[in-house]
Design a protein around this motif. Structure first.
Motif, short mmCIF file in Angstrom:
data_model
loop_
_atom_site.label_atom_id
_atom_site.label_comp_id
_atom_site.label_asym_id
_atom_site.label_seq_id
_atom_site.Cartn_x
_atom_site.Cartn_y
_atom_site.Cartn_z
N ARG A 296 0.83 -1.21 0.00
CA ARG A 296 0.00 0.00 0.00
C ARG A 296 0.86 1.26 0.00
N ALA A 297 1.99 1.20 0.69
CA ALA A 297 2.88 2.36 0.74
C ALA A 297 3.44 2.71 -0.63
N LEU A 298 3.55 1.74 -1.50
CA LEU A 298 4.14 1.98 -2.82
C LEU A 298 3.17 2.64 -3.80
N VAL A 299 1.88 2.62 -3.52
CA VAL A 299 0.91 3.19 -4.47
C VAL A 299 1.07 4.71 -4.59
N PRO A 300 1.04 5.49 -3.49
CA PRO A 300 1.27 6.93 -3.64
C PRO A 300 2.66 7.26 -4.16
N VAL A 301 3.64 6.45 -3.81
CA VAL A 301 5.01 6.70 -4.28
C VAL A 301 5.08 6.56 -5.80
N ALA A 302 4.52 5.49 -6.33
CA ALA A 302 4.54 5.28 -7.78
C ALA A 302 3.82 6.41 -8.51
N ALA A 303 2.67 6.83 -8.00
CA ALA A 303 1.92 7.93 -8.63
C ALA A 303 2.74 9.22 -8.63
N ALA A 304 3.37 9.53 -7.50
CA ALA A 304 4.16 10.76 -7.41
C ALA A 304 5.36 10.72 -8.34
N VAL A 305 6.02 9.58 -8.45
CA VAL A 305 7.19 9.47 -9.32
C VAL A 305 6.79 9.64 -10.78
N VAL A 306 5.69 9.03 -11.19
CA VAL A 306 5.23 9.18 -12.58
C VAL A 306 4.96 10.65 -12.90
N LEU A 307 4.29 11.35 -12.00
CA LEU A 307 3.98 12.76 -12.24
C LEU A 307 5.25 13.62 -12.25
N ALA A 308 6.17 13.32 -11.34
CA ALA A 308 7.40 14.11 -11.28
C ALA A 308 8.26 13.92 -12.52
N VAL A 309 8.40 12.69 -12.97
CA VAL A 309 9.24 12.42 -14.14
C VAL A 309 8.60 12.98 -15.41
N ALA A 310 7.28 13.04 -15.45
CA ALA A 310 6.60 13.61 -16.62
C ALA A 310 6.96 15.08 -16.83
N LEU A 311 7.41 15.75 -15.77
CA LEU A 311 7.77 17.17 -15.88
C LEU A 311 9.15 17.39 -16.49
N GLU A 312 9.93 16.31 -16.66
CA GLU A 312 11.28 16.45 -17.20
C GLU A 312 11.25 17.20 -18.53
N ARG A 313 12.15 18.16 -18.67
CA ARG A 313 12.31 18.97 -19.87
C ARG A 313 11.00 19.61 -20.31
N ASN A 314 10.10 19.84 -19.37
CA ASN A 314 8.81 20.47 -19.64
C ASN A 314 8.00 19.69 -20.67
N ARG A 315 8.23 18.38 -20.74
CA ARG A 315 7.51 17.54 -21.69
C ARG A 315 6.00 17.60 -21.45
N PHE A 316 5.60 17.52 -20.17
CA PHE A 316 4.19 17.53 -19.85
C PHE A 316 3.53 18.85 -20.22
N PHE A 317 4.15 19.96 -19.81
CA PHE A 317 3.56 21.28 -20.09
C PHE A 317 3.49 21.54 -21.59
N THR A 318 4.51 21.13 -22.33
CA THR A 318 4.49 21.32 -23.78
C THR A 318 3.38 20.51 -24.41
#
Length: 404
Positions: A296-318
């Motif tokens: 159960r502890a890994l569920v919020p961690v995995a979600a947060a990591v996916v969102l954080a990595v998506a921001l790399e090089r402004n890929r998500f915002f672009t």
């Protein structure tokens, strides 16, 4: 400048862990230690109130018939899937001019995770693979599986494409992978049964469904199937490896002559180590509740990591900024169906330092939620397996993001 920002292969400066980040003045070692101390103190010392009780309404996409109010979402999900495959395979080969790149990789995956964090049952309302499988397997009555081991192997393949493949935003590759994943999923449903395969072999839906338990306060009542912890660990580790592989530290370890081969080895090693930590925590746990708390502890961690990595090089915002005009011209043929072709884009809306701090904030928040929710029913030494897994996770996650 926009293309350079969107290009995942472009070299960027890295940081040394005891020095300041190129865009952040605080020494990274201080950030890592500070976040770790907060998370571990929270998991160790703080006691929380009662959790939600009662039966959880239908949460999984493969359960029960699709209700009338869910039909519009199912139609939207299938439409988006077909549009992404067609655009990827037959549209413009340019990443910035093709709907598939932004809809699937750039914005779609993190938006689905974010949507499940906000809405909860979002994936049940959208799941296109369940919708197509229901049409192909009418009258089939398979039962959900009690494990998710097939999904672990499928997830490694998907994450290899996102983290190791040199051009994960290439429209042709995105269309091919999405079409292949659809064929694999439908073949599994036909061979083993819709409910059985979707509950054991389809990692995208599994992870999104588990993330959807958080906003409904049902994570504490979830009984993880066998292999769930390994699947979540693999998703987290492989996603972080995609960031780590673009640091100077990795380039000093892996030769540039064979980047795909070295990246594949690094990805498999990262997944193996993360899975090993989870398996070891299960071995030292003295009860089923301790083992479940780790997962159960890994569920919020995995979600947060996916969102954080998506921001790399402004890929998500672009990608988010590109989506409105791409919806009017999905194939990149110069159409102006929605009249938005002249929109201006801001390639760096938060600035370099803003992105770094947002990434660190997301990862910190995910671990804080894990520390607050996962060990709640446990007392004293019973919390040690959860605390140990969170300690490893928070140090690795923050370090990987901060070193980039």
């Amino acid at each position: 400048m926009l293309r350079a920002t969107y290009d995942l292969t472009e070299a960027v400066p890295s940081a040394h862990p005891v020095q300041a980040h190129p865009h952040v003045e605080v020494p990274l070692l201080v950030v890592v230690v500070g976040v770790a101390v907060v998370v571990l103190l929270l998991a160790t010392l703080v006691r929380f109130g009662p959790v939600a009780t009662g039966d959880d309404p239908v949460a999984w996409s493969w359960q029960d018939p699709v209700r009338g109010r869910e039909l519009p979402g199912r139609v939207l999900g299938v439409t988006a899937l077909v549009a992404a495959v067609v655009a990827g395979r037959f549209g413009s080969p340019e990443e910035l001019d093709n709907l598939a790149s932004s809809l699937v990789v750039g914005a779609g995956w993190p938006l689905l995770v974010l949507g499940c964090l906000v809405v909860g049952r979002l994936w049940r309302w959208l799941d296109p693979w369940d919708s197509l499988a229901r049409l192909l397997t009418r009258g089939e009555r398979s039962q959900p599986a009690e494990h998710v081991w097939p999904a672990v192997g499928v997830a490694v393949g998907l994450l290899w494409f996102l983290s190791v493949y040199p051009r994960p935003l290439d429209p042709r590759a995105v269309g091919l992978v999405l079409a292949g994943y659809t064929v694999l999923t439908l073949a599994g449903c036909l061979a083993l049964g819709r409910a059985r395969w979707l509950s054991s072999g389809e990692p995208v839906g599994l992870v999104l469904s588990w993330v959807g338990l958080l906003p409904r306060r049902r994570l504490r009542q979830w009984h993880p199937p066998a292999g769930a912890g390994v699947l979540l660990a693999v998703v987290t580790a492989a996603t972080l490896f995609g960031v780590f592989s673009r640091t100077e530290l990795w380039t000093t370890i892996a030769p540039d002559t064979w980047p795909v081969w070295s990246g594949t080895v690094g990805l498999l090693a990262s997944c193996g180590l993360a899975a090993g930590v989870v398996v070891l925590s299960g071995r030292v746990s003295r009860s089923a509740e301790q083992r479940a708390a780790v997962v159960r502890a890994l569920v919020p961690v995995a979600a947060a990591v996916v969102l954080a990595v998506a921001l790399e090089r402004n890929r998500f915002f672009t990608s988010v900024q590109l989506l409105p005009q791409l919806l009017g011209d999905p194939l990149g043929r110069g159409w102006e169906v929605l009249g938005l072709s002249g929109m201006t884009l801001n390639p760096d809306p938060l600035g370099a330092a803003g992105v770094v701090w947002l990434q660190l904030g997301l990862v910190t928040a995910g671990h804080v939620v894990s520390a607050a929710a996962a060990p709640r029913p446990l007392e004293g030494d019973d919390r040690l397996p959860v605390i140990a897994v969170l300690a490893v996770s928070v140090v690795v996650s923050v370090s990987a993001l901060a070193l980039h």
